[in-house]
Write an enzyme that holds these catalytic residues in place. Structure first.
Site, short mmCIF file in Angstrom:
data_model
loop_
_atom_site.label_atom_id
_atom_site.label_comp_id
_atom_site.label_asym_id
_atom_site.label_seq_id
_atom_site.Cartn_x
_atom_site.Cartn_y
_atom_site.Cartn_z
N LEU A 89 0.99 -0.87 0.16
CA LEU A 89 0.39 -0.12 0.12
C LEU A 89 0.71 1.29 -0.01
O LEU A 89 0.18 2.72 0.50
CB LEU A 89 -1.18 0.12 1.49
CG LEU A 89 -1.58 -1.32 1.08
CD1 LEU A 89 -2.36 -1.37 2.57
CD2 LEU A 89 -2.59 -1.45 -0.26
N CYS A 90 2.07 1.74 -0.12
CA CYS A 90 2.97 2.23 -0.37
C CYS A 90 2.69 2.76 -1.62
O CYS A 90 2.95 2.05 -3.13
CB CYS A 90 4.42 1.51 0.22
SG CYS A 90 5.21 3.18 0.69
N HIS A 91 2.76 4.52 -1.59
CA HIS A 91 2.23 4.91 -2.36
C HIS A 91 4.29 5.48 -4.11
O HIS A 91 4.95 4.75 -3.48
CB HIS A 91 2.45 6.16 -2.85
CG HIS A 91 0.73 6.54 -1.86
ND1 HIS A 91 0.63 6.75 -0.74
CD2 HIS A 91 -0.38 6.65 -2.63
CE1 HIS A 91 -1.04 6.60 -0.50
NE2 HIS A 91 -0.99 7.14 -1.97
N MET A 125 8.85 4.48 4.83
CA MET A 125 8.91 3.43 4.32
C MET A 125 9.95 2.80 3.29
O MET A 125 10.94 2.55 3.71
CB MET A 125 7.92 2.96 3.76
CG MET A 125 6.69 3.15 4.55
SD MET A 125 6.63 1.90 6.01
CE MET A 125 7.01 0.10 5.28
N GLU A 126 10.52 4.31 2.96
CA GLU A 126 11.57 4.09 2.19
C GLU A 126 12.73 3.86 2.83
O GLU A 126 13.20 3.13 2.50
CB GLU A 126 11.68 5.21 0.86
CG GLU A 126 10.57 5.24 -0.27
CD GLU A 126 9.20 5.27 0.33
OE1 GLU A 126 8.77 5.29 -0.86
OE2 GLU A 126 8.81 6.61 1.52
N ASP A 140 23.56 -11.77 3.97
CA ASP A 140 23.96 -12.52 2.37
C ASP A 140 25.89 -12.24 2.15
O ASP A 140 25.85 -13.02 2.32
CB ASP A 140 23.25 -12.13 1.53
CG ASP A 140 23.37 -12.90 0.32
OD1 ASP A 140 23.69 -13.80 0.46
OD2 ASP A 140 23.98 -12.03 -1.07
#
Length: 177
Positions: A89-91, A125-126, A140
């Protein structure tokens, strides 16, 4: 003046509910079309706890897989740019800048990401995605030496711009802080 208390109640109820859920409980993407375009910045951080041997290698000859910190930095930048592909739901935003910094502490790799945009919604969020993807990449890169590395403390440190105003995480107080 008669509409002011009603408007205030509406504003308070909006602040105290999850904006990505409608009245029926269904997920939705928030409509940001009426928001002002402003410059927005977010900073997030996180840590990857690693073994003393990994710390030694990162400070010296490097890990067997290659330059772990440079690879994680690029992965974090890519993660910030791909956030709407990963968070449903992130734009999609016009990300105008991403900085990912990694440092080697005595027990961890410390990661900070700063993301900037001029758009209708924030870039928290980014920034969080940049930190998370960088942290996953560290794991990793070091897993041949340390299979027990742990991602921890991923959080928003600060944000600015937008209607809700600025935010800066404050350090917890007390003897256990």
């Amino acid at each position: 003046m008669t509409g002011a208390p009603s408007a205030r109640r509406s504003e308070l109820s909006t602040q105290n509910r999850l904006t990505h859920i409608d009245e029926t409980g269904a997920a939705r993407m928030v409509d940001v079309s009426q928001k002002d375009v402003t410059t927005r910045l977010a900073r997030a951080s996180g840590r990857v706890l690693v073994s003393p041997r990994v710390i030694e290698l990162l400070r010296g000859e490097g890990v067997p897989k290659g330059d772990a910190l440079a690879t994680a930095r690029i992965a974090g930048i890519m993660g910030a740019k791909r956030t709407p592909d990963l968070i449903p739901l992130c734009h999609p935003l016009a990300v105008s800048g991403v900085e990912v910094e990694l440092g080697v502490a005595d027990d961890a790799v410390e990661i900070t990401a700063t993301v900037k945009t001029t758009d209708r919604t924030g870039v928290e969020m980014e920034a969080l995605t940049a930190v998370s993807v960088a942290a996953l990449t560290v794991i990793d890169m070091v897993k041949a030496v340390d299979k027990s590395a742990v991602i921890t403390d991923v959080r928003v440190e600060a944000k600015s711009g937008g209607k809700s105003g600025d935010y800066r995480r404050t350090a917890p107080e007390g003897p256990d802080a």
